[in-house]
Design a protein around this motif. Structure first.
Motif, PDB file in Angstrom:
ATOM      1  N   TYR A 157      17.607   1.709  12.128  1.00 55.74           N
ATOM      2  CA  TYR A 157      17.343   1.796  13.560  1.00 55.74           C
ATOM      3  C   TYR A 157      16.829   0.489  14.145  1.00 55.74           C
ATOM      4  O   TYR A 157      17.165   0.124  15.279  1.00 55.74           O
ATOM      5  CB  TYR A 157      16.330   2.901  13.853  1.00 55.74           C
ATOM      6  N   SER A 158      15.980  -0.236  13.402  1.00 55.07           N
ATOM      7  CA  SER A 158      15.352  -1.438  13.964  1.00 55.07           C
ATOM      8  C   SER A 158      16.365  -2.538  14.263  1.00 55.07           C
ATOM      9  O   SER A 158      16.074  -3.456  15.034  1.00 55.07           O
ATOM     10  CB  SER A 158      14.286  -1.972  13.004  1.00 55.07           C
ATOM     11  N   SER A 178      21.677   3.667   5.276  1.00 57.34           N
ATOM     12  CA  SER A 178      22.384   4.269   6.398  1.00 57.34           C
ATOM     13  C   SER A 178      22.247   5.790   6.293  1.00 57.34           C
ATOM     14  O   SER A 178      21.391   6.300   5.565  1.00 57.34           O
ATOM     15  CB  SER A 178      23.852   3.829   6.385  1.00 57.34           C
ATOM     16  N   ASP A 179      23.087   6.538   6.999  1.00 58.43           N
ATOM     17  CA  ASP A 179      22.976   7.994   7.002  1.00 58.43           C
ATOM     18  C   ASP A 179      23.062   8.541   5.583  1.00 58.43           C
ATOM     19  O   ASP A 179      23.942   8.174   4.803  1.00 58.43           O
ATOM     20  CB  ASP A 179      24.088   8.596   7.865  1.00 58.43           C
ATOM     21  N   PHE A 180      22.151   9.459   5.273  1.00 63.45           N
ATOM     22  CA  PHE A 180      22.051  10.010   3.924  1.00 63.45           C
ATOM     23  C   PHE A 180      23.159  11.011   3.621  1.00 63.45           C
ATOM     24  O   PHE A 180      23.633  11.742   4.498  1.00 63.45           O
ATOM     25  CB  PHE A 180      20.728  10.759   3.745  1.00 63.45           C
ATOM     26  N   ASP A 186      19.780 -10.369   6.994  1.00 62.89           N
ATOM     27  CA  ASP A 186      19.402 -11.411   7.949  1.00 62.89           C
ATOM     28  C   ASP A 186      19.611 -11.004   9.410  1.00 62.89           C
ATOM     29  O   ASP A 186      19.231 -11.745  10.321  1.00 62.89           O
ATOM     30  CB  ASP A 186      20.210 -12.689   7.690  1.00 62.89           C
ATOM     31  N   THR A 187      20.228  -9.849   9.638  1.00 65.85           N
ATOM     32  CA  THR A 187      20.431  -9.387  11.020  1.00 65.85           C
ATOM     33  C   THR A 187      19.065  -9.159  11.668  1.00 65.85           C
ATOM     34  O   THR A 187      18.192  -8.525  11.075  1.00 65.85           O
ATOM     35  CB  THR A 187      21.242  -8.086  11.038  1.00 65.85           C
ATOM     36  N   PRO A 188      18.837  -9.667  12.873  1.00 64.32           N
ATOM     37  CA  PRO A 188      17.529  -9.492  13.522  1.00 64.32           C
ATOM     38  C   PRO A 188      17.154  -8.009  13.665  1.00 64.32           C
ATOM     39  O   PRO A 188      17.993  -7.178  13.999  1.00 64.32           O
ATOM     40  CB  PRO A 188      17.715 -10.155  14.888  1.00 64.32           C
ATOM     41  N   ARG A 189      15.887  -7.739  13.421  1.00 66.39           N
ATOM     42  CA  ARG A 189      15.357  -6.374  13.577  1.00 66.39           C
ATOM     43  C   ARG A 189      14.444  -6.388  14.800  1.00 66.39           C
ATOM     44  O   ARG A 189      13.229  -6.547  14.690  1.00 66.39           O
ATOM     45  CB  ARG A 189      14.612  -5.957  12.307  1.00 66.39           C
ATOM     46  N   GLU A 190      15.043  -6.201  15.980  1.00 55.76           N
ATOM     47  CA  GLU A 190      14.310  -6.400  17.230  1.00 55.76           C
ATOM     48  C   GLU A 190      14.500  -5.271  18.233  1.00 55.76           C
ATOM     49  O   GLU A 190      14.236  -5.448  19.426  1.00 55.76           O
ATOM     50  CB  GLU A 190      14.743  -7.726  17.873  1.00 55.76           C
ATOM     51  N   ILE A 231      10.288   2.197  17.527  1.00 58.08           N
ATOM     52  CA  ILE A 231       9.185   2.614  16.656  1.00 58.08           C
ATOM     53  C   ILE A 231       9.414   2.115  15.232  1.00 58.08           C
ATOM     54  O   ILE A 231       8.487   1.666  14.550  1.00 58.08           O
ATOM     55  CB  ILE A 231       9.024   4.142  16.697  1.00 58.08           C
ATOM     56  N   ARG A 232      10.674   2.168  14.763  1.00 60.40           N
ATOM     57  CA  ARG A 232      10.954   1.651  13.418  1.00 60.40           C
ATOM     58  C   ARG A 232      10.668   0.142  13.358  1.00 60.40           C
ATOM     59  O   ARG A 232      10.150  -0.354  12.352  1.00 60.40           O
ATOM     60  CB  ARG A 232      12.406   1.914  13.027  1.00 60.40           C
ATOM     61  N   THR A 233      10.967  -0.596  14.426  1.00 57.41           N
ATOM     62  CA  THR A 233      10.653  -2.027  14.469  1.00 57.41           C
ATOM     63  C   THR A 233       9.147  -2.237  14.358  1.00 57.41           C
ATOM     64  O   THR A 233       8.681  -3.104  13.605  1.00 57.41           O
ATOM     65  CB  THR A 233      11.162  -2.650  15.776  1.00 57.41           C
TER      66      THR A 233
END
Length: 315
Positions: free
Chosen positions: A109-110, A154-156, A121-125, A133-135
């Motif tokens: 989610y972040s 990802s989805d479980f 390396d993808t930004p978590r913003e 909230i996950r961020t």
């Protein structure tokens, strides 16, 4: 060498982590409010409310790692904001006093809405709703003096996974021969993570201090479509492919105007209306792990659902 490992929560992730740890010969303490968890040698099940500051200290005595696998009481931003940050602070503080690393299962989610594969390396913003909230939780872990590892998935899908797109919204429906209706699109690439692979990654990360204080990706097979996931389950079950359909995004968004659960699901539609691809190649190399082949994972998942349907109802 056997060590004490603590698992908070006995949902699909916590249960699987505890089961794998016990199979490896570790002493495992599973902490839940109800006292649930795997019934097997090496597993001690304790009734503990991990959200209460100070409640964890005795249970963490001698622990090398804490696998924090609890979740919110509801799938909503309101519940998450009320419950998750304070609970994680209590766990981080207690683990710090015990000298234990804390390992978290994490969502994607972040990362928010991104174009292209999601790498470490993808930004978590992401800032809004459940995504934001996950961020915030990831930043809280980063700021803590306690060592942490977050393993994003990802989805479980897999044994014990109930409320999920590739769980109760697919498997029991396929087994009953009914029409499967999915969110977003049937033919859009989407990553699904097999929970035993996530559990194995969390355990491996806890054992390697060089990986602490980082975010890793759980080993995840190449993205497939929801149509292909349905086919994999049907093939594993030895039944014909069921009829399939799509729950229109406009319908879910419209329902969300008056129905909270629909609104919370609609927030995640972007993951199914456009390609949503998790790249775990780097983390797989670091962990020395690979995802379970889809056919094998689907077969284990179907077998668990069939056994569940045959099991006697609890009294």
């Amino acid at each position: 060498m056997s060590t004490v490992q603590v698992v908070t929560g006995a949902g699909p992730v916590g249960w699987t982590v505890a089961d794998q740890l016990a199979a490896q010969g570790h002493r495992v303490r599973v902490l839940t409010r109800s006292g649930s968890g795997p019934e097997r040698p090496n597993v001690e099940r304790l009734r503990v409310d991990v959200s209460v500051p100070g409640a964890l200290d005795a249970a963490l005595e001698g622990a090398a790692a804490v696998f924090h696998c609890t979740h919110g009481s509801a799938y909503s931003a309101e519940a998450w904001r009320r419950e998750l940050p304070s609970t994680e602070r209590a766990v981080l503080a207690a683990a710090g006093r015990a000298g234990a690393v804390v390992v978290f299962p994490e969502s994607l989610y972040s990362y928010g809405q991104v174009d292209g594969p999601i790498t470490e390396d993808t930004p978590r913003e992401a800032r809004d709703g459940k995504l934001g909230i996950r961020t915030e939780l990831l930043r809280q872990r980063e700021a803590s003096d306690t060592a942490t590892v977050s393993v994003a998935a990802s989805d479980f899908f897999g044994p014990r996974v109930l409320m999920a797109h590739a769980g109760e919204r697919m498997v029991p429906i396929i087994l009953s021969g009914k029409t499967v209706r999915v969110m977003g699109g049937l033919d859009t690439p989407h990553s699904f993570t097999y929970v035993p692979d996530l559990a194995a990654a969390m355990i491996a990360a806890a054992a390697d201090p060089s990986l602490w204080n980082s975010v890793l990706h759980a080993p995840t097979s190449p993205a497939i479509t929801q149509r292909a996931m349905v086919h994999a389950y049907a093939a594993a079950a030895g039944v014909p492919d069921p009829k399939t359909g799509v729950l229109p995004g406009w319908l879910l968004r419209g329902a969300g105007l008056v129905h909270r659960d629909s609104r919370e699901l609609a927030e995640m539609l972007y993951q199914f209306e456009r390609p949503f691809v998790l790249d775990s190649a780097r983390s797989e190399r670091l962990l020395g792990l690979a995802p379970t082949p889809l056919a094998e994972a689907a077969a284990a998942t179907v077998a668990w659902w069939r056994a569940r349907e045959l099991a006697p109802a609890p009294r």
